[in-house]
Design an enzyme around this catalytic site. Structure first.
Site, PDB file in Angstrom:
ATOM      1  N   HIS A  78      -1.830   0.813  -9.689  1.00 15.21           N
ATOM      2  CA  HIS A  78      -2.412  -0.150  -8.731  1.00 15.21           C
ATOM      3  C   HIS A  78      -3.056  -1.341  -9.471  1.00 15.21           C
ATOM      4  O   HIS A  78      -4.252  -1.599  -9.332  1.00 15.21           O
ATOM      5  CB  HIS A  78      -3.436   0.556  -7.814  1.00 15.21           C
ATOM      6  CG  HIS A  78      -3.764  -0.247  -6.585  1.00 15.21           C
ATOM      7  ND1 HIS A  78      -4.030   0.312  -5.368  1.00 15.21           N
ATOM      8  CD2 HIS A  78      -3.885  -1.586  -6.379  1.00 15.21           C
ATOM      9  CE1 HIS A  78      -4.299  -0.624  -4.478  1.00 15.21           C
ATOM     10  NE2 HIS A  78      -4.218  -1.797  -5.080  1.00 15.21           N
ATOM     11  N   ARG A 118       0.850  -1.192   0.000  1.00 14.58           N
ATOM     12  CA  ARG A 118       0.000   0.000   0.000  1.00 14.58           C
ATOM     13  C   ARG A 118       0.889   1.246   0.000  1.00 14.58           C
ATOM     14  O   ARG A 118       1.962   1.260   0.614  1.00 14.58           O
ATOM     15  CB  ARG A 118      -0.895   0.036   1.242  1.00 14.58           C
ATOM     16  CG  ARG A 118      -2.081  -0.900   1.196  1.00 14.58           C
ATOM     17  CD  ARG A 118      -3.122  -0.479   0.155  1.00 14.58           C
ATOM     18  NE  ARG A 118      -4.287  -1.362   0.156  1.00 14.58           N
ATOM     19  CZ  ARG A 118      -4.481  -2.389  -0.680  1.00 14.58           C
ATOM     20  NH1 ARG A 118      -3.577  -2.686  -1.596  1.00 14.58           N
ATOM     21  NH2 ARG A 118      -5.582  -3.110  -0.612  1.00 14.58           N
TER      22      ARG A 118
HETATM   23  P1  NDP Z   1      -1.502 -11.896   4.382  1.00 13.05           P
HETATM   24  O1  NDP Z   1      -2.357 -11.451   5.505  1.00 13.05           O
HETATM   25  O2  NDP Z   1      -1.659 -13.297   3.880  1.00 13.05           O
HETATM   26  O3  NDP Z   1       0.045 -11.699   4.750  1.00 13.05           O
HETATM   27  C1  NDP Z   1       0.513 -10.581   5.406  1.00 13.05           C
HETATM   28  C2  NDP Z   1       1.972 -10.793   5.763  1.00 13.05           C
HETATM   29  O4  NDP Z   1       2.475  -9.583   6.310  1.00 13.05           O
HETATM   30  C3  NDP Z   1       2.179 -11.882   6.832  1.00 13.05           C
HETATM   31  O5  NDP Z   1       3.338 -12.633   6.521  1.00 13.05           O
HETATM   32  C4  NDP Z   1       2.389 -11.073   8.109  1.00 13.05           C
HETATM   33  O6  NDP Z   1       3.197 -11.727   9.092  1.00 13.05           O
HETATM   34  C5  NDP Z   1       3.115  -9.859   7.554  1.00 13.05           C
HETATM   35  N1  NDP Z   1       2.995  -8.707   8.452  1.00 13.05           N
HETATM   36  C6  NDP Z   1       1.889  -8.012   8.794  1.00 13.05           C
HETATM   37  N2  NDP Z   1       2.178  -7.019   9.656  1.00 13.05           N
HETATM   38  C7  NDP Z   1       3.519  -7.086   9.875  1.00 13.05           C
HETATM   39  C8  NDP Z   1       4.415  -6.357  10.664  1.00 13.05           C
HETATM   40  N3  NDP Z   1       4.010  -5.341  11.436  1.00 13.05           N
HETATM   41  N4  NDP Z   1       5.716  -6.726  10.667  1.00 13.05           N
HETATM   42  C9  NDP Z   1       6.147  -7.759   9.904  1.00 13.05           C
HETATM   43  N5  NDP Z   1       5.336  -8.503   9.118  1.00 13.05           N
HETATM   44  C10 NDP Z   1       4.034  -8.168   9.106  1.00 13.05           C
HETATM   45  O7  NDP Z   1      -1.763 -10.843   3.199  1.00 13.05           O
HETATM   46  P2  NDP Z   1      -1.657 -11.090   1.631  1.00 13.05           P
HETATM   47  O8  NDP Z   1      -0.356 -11.709   1.338  1.00 13.05           O
HETATM   48  O9  NDP Z   1      -2.884 -11.760   1.132  1.00 13.05           O
HETATM   49  O10 NDP Z   1      -1.723  -9.564   1.081  1.00 13.05           O
HETATM   50  C11 NDP Z   1      -0.738  -8.616   1.451  1.00 13.05           C
HETATM   51  C12 NDP Z   1      -1.103  -7.226   0.954  1.00 13.05           C
HETATM   52  O11 NDP Z   1      -0.854  -7.087  -0.432  1.00 13.05           O
HETATM   53  C13 NDP Z   1      -2.570  -6.802   1.077  1.00 13.05           C
HETATM   54  O12 NDP Z   1      -2.909  -6.467   2.405  1.00 13.05           O
HETATM   55  C14 NDP Z   1      -2.635  -5.618   0.133  1.00 13.05           C
HETATM   56  O13 NDP Z   1      -2.290  -4.431   0.832  1.00 13.05           O
HETATM   57  C15 NDP Z   1      -1.543  -5.921  -0.889  1.00 13.05           C
HETATM   58  N6  NDP Z   1      -2.116  -6.185  -2.220  1.00 13.05           N
HETATM   59  C16 NDP Z   1      -1.839  -5.314  -3.243  1.00 13.05           C
HETATM   60  C17 NDP Z   1      -2.352  -5.535  -4.501  1.00 13.05           C
HETATM   61  C18 NDP Z   1      -1.987  -4.651  -5.640  1.00 13.05           C
HETATM   62  O14 NDP Z   1      -2.573  -4.785  -6.726  1.00 13.05           O
HETATM   63  N7  NDP Z   1      -1.050  -3.748  -5.483  1.00 13.05           N
HETATM   64  C19 NDP Z   1      -3.214  -6.689  -4.808  1.00 13.05           C
HETATM   65  C20 NDP Z   1      -3.435  -7.548  -3.657  1.00 13.05           C
HETATM   66  C21 NDP Z   1      -2.903  -7.285  -2.419  1.00 13.05           C
HETATM   67  P3  NDP Z   1       2.728 -13.126   9.783  1.00 13.05           P
HETATM   68  O15 NDP Z   1       2.810 -14.160   8.674  1.00 13.05           O
HETATM   69  O16 NDP Z   1       3.719 -13.360  10.842  1.00 13.05           O
HETATM   70  O17 NDP Z   1       1.322 -12.900  10.252  1.00 13.05           O
HETATM   71  C1  OXD Z   2      -6.114  -5.846  -2.989  1.00 16.27           C
HETATM   72  C2  OXD Z   2      -5.790  -4.845  -4.015  1.00 16.27           C
HETATM   73  O1  OXD Z   2      -5.959  -5.580  -1.802  1.00 16.27           O
HETATM   74  O2  OXD Z   2      -6.187  -5.040  -5.194  1.00 16.27           O
HETATM   75  O3  OXD Z   2      -6.559  -6.957  -3.379  1.00 16.27           O
HETATM   76  O4  OXD Z   2      -5.116  -3.860  -3.707  1.00 16.27           O
END
Ligand code: NDP
Ligand code: OXD
Length: 309
Positions: A272, A224
């Site tokens: 995005h 983000r």
């Molecule tokens: P998940 O919830 O599956 O994974 C999140 C990961 O981030 C986990 O490994 C978690 O750690 C880690 N994490 C969260 N907070 C912290 C922190 N404070 N310190 C260290 N590690 C942290 O999410 P997804 O993989 O499904 O998605 C990730 C993000 O990708 C979405 O939230 C979205 O913002 C972004 N996204 C962007 C898109 C785009 O088109 N640009 C499309 C889709 C998603 P732990 O495993 O230990 O819980």
């Molecule tokens: C998502 C995105 O969070 O598209 O899936 O950003």
């Protein structure tokens, strides 16, 4: 049961078809033509207007159309006690892995330099670096980061990930928590940010983080926009400490016309689109989850709002 659907207007048709294909008898209400608010038991939404969801007194579950739920968690009037389910679907995961692989390879194979050389009609070879000598660091090893890490390891990159909890993924060095952050950055020639937006991850990519990266590192930012302090990123690029960046997400979207990122020679900008939820897989996931919920089974991929993701 009635399901409220709210996304971009132009994506409505494919979602309607996909939902009715999986659940032909579905009582689908497409925002803003929602009928009687008390009929709505489930909501499948992307960026609903602030306060909208609290107007459904019988709402049982909120499904996010995206993986990120910051568009919901940031609503100060979000109804309390209604579970939120984030999107997990194969097309979204595959799309993200494709986009980041493409971006990592772009930086790894000096494509920014070759683009600049092309503009100046320069024919000059740059020595190739083997993938096993390129250290890729992935912030966030969840559904998306985990899949990406596995594919990068298959291409024999030297892969590490940083998450809240330690991970055990084949071929991936795991760093975690505050104590692991700087050591993780120090070994990331190409840094990928795939974190969810939470209070802890807001502004996490700042001058201190960029200074910890090796000289000449590149950034791929697909989590983000609010995770990046844009002025600090520009300073790191302009000083040459960072070699380049691929930016898919921004603090303000659409990216304002006067943003310096548009014309920056060391930056790739995309609107995005790193990945998109594919309606068919998403609808199967949502309807399956509703069936589980109605059968008294636990919902899959519920967000922990205290953690923020
Ligand atoms: P998940 O919830 O599956 O994974 C999140 C990961 O981030 C986990 O490994 C978690 O750690 C880690 N994490 C969260 N907070 C912290 C922190 N404070 N310190 C260290 N590690 C942290 O999410 P997804 O993989 O499904 O998605 C990730 C993000 O990708 C979405 O939230 C979205 O913002 C972004 N996204 C962007 C898109 C785009 O088109 N640009 C499309 C889709 C998603 P732990 O495993 O230990 O819980
Ligand atoms: C998502 C995105 O969070 O598209 O899936 O950003």
């Amino acid at each position: 049961m009635a399901l409220l659907f709210k996304s971009d207007i132009d994506r409505g048709d494919s979602w309607r078809r996909a939902l009715l294909e999986v659940e032909p008898g579905l009582d689908l209400r497409e925002w803003p033509e929602i009928g009687e608010p008390r009929d709505i038991e489930y909501a499948l939404v992307w960026q609903p207007p602030r306060g909208e969801l609290k107007s459904y007194p019988n709402l049982k579950v909120i499904f996010s159309i995206g993986a990120g739920i910051d568009h919901l968690a940031s609503d100060p009037e979000l109804p309390k006690g209604v579970p939120i389910v984030r999107m997990v679907e194969p097309g979204l995961t595959a799309g993200m892995t494709e986009f980041v692989l493409m971006s990592v390879l772009y930086h790894h194979r000096f494509m920014l330099d070759y683009a600049e050389q092309r503009r100046n009609r320069v024919w000059r070879e740059i020595d190739q670096v083997p993938s096993w000598d390129r250290r890729v660091g992935i912030m966030g090893l969840g559904v998306l980061g985990g899949d990406l890490a596995e594919k990068l390891a298959t291409l024999r990159f030297d892969v590490a990930g940083w998450s809240r909890s330690p991970k055990d993924l084949p071929g991936v060095t795991s760093f975690h928590g505050a104590g692991g952050f700087i050591p993780f950055l120090e070994r990331s020639d190409i840094l990928v940010c795939l974190l969810p937006l939470t209070p802890e991850t807001t502004d996490i990519l700042n001058a201190r983080a960029f200074a910890a990266l090796p000289e000449g590192a590149a950034l791929v930012s697909v989590g983000r926009g609010a995770q990046v302090v844009e002025a600090d990123l520009l300073a790191a690029l302009d000083s040459g400490h960072l070699d380049g960046a691929t930016l898919d997400v921004f603090r303000e979207e659409p990216l304002p016309e006067d943003s310096p990122f548009w014309d920056h020679p060391r930056v790739v900008v995309t609107p995005h689109v790193a990945s998109m939820t594919i309606a068919r897989g998403a609808c199967a996931f949502v309807i399956d989850n509703i069936r589980r919920f109605e059968a008294g089974q636990p919902l899959l991929h519920v967000v922990d709002l205290d953690q923020g993701y």
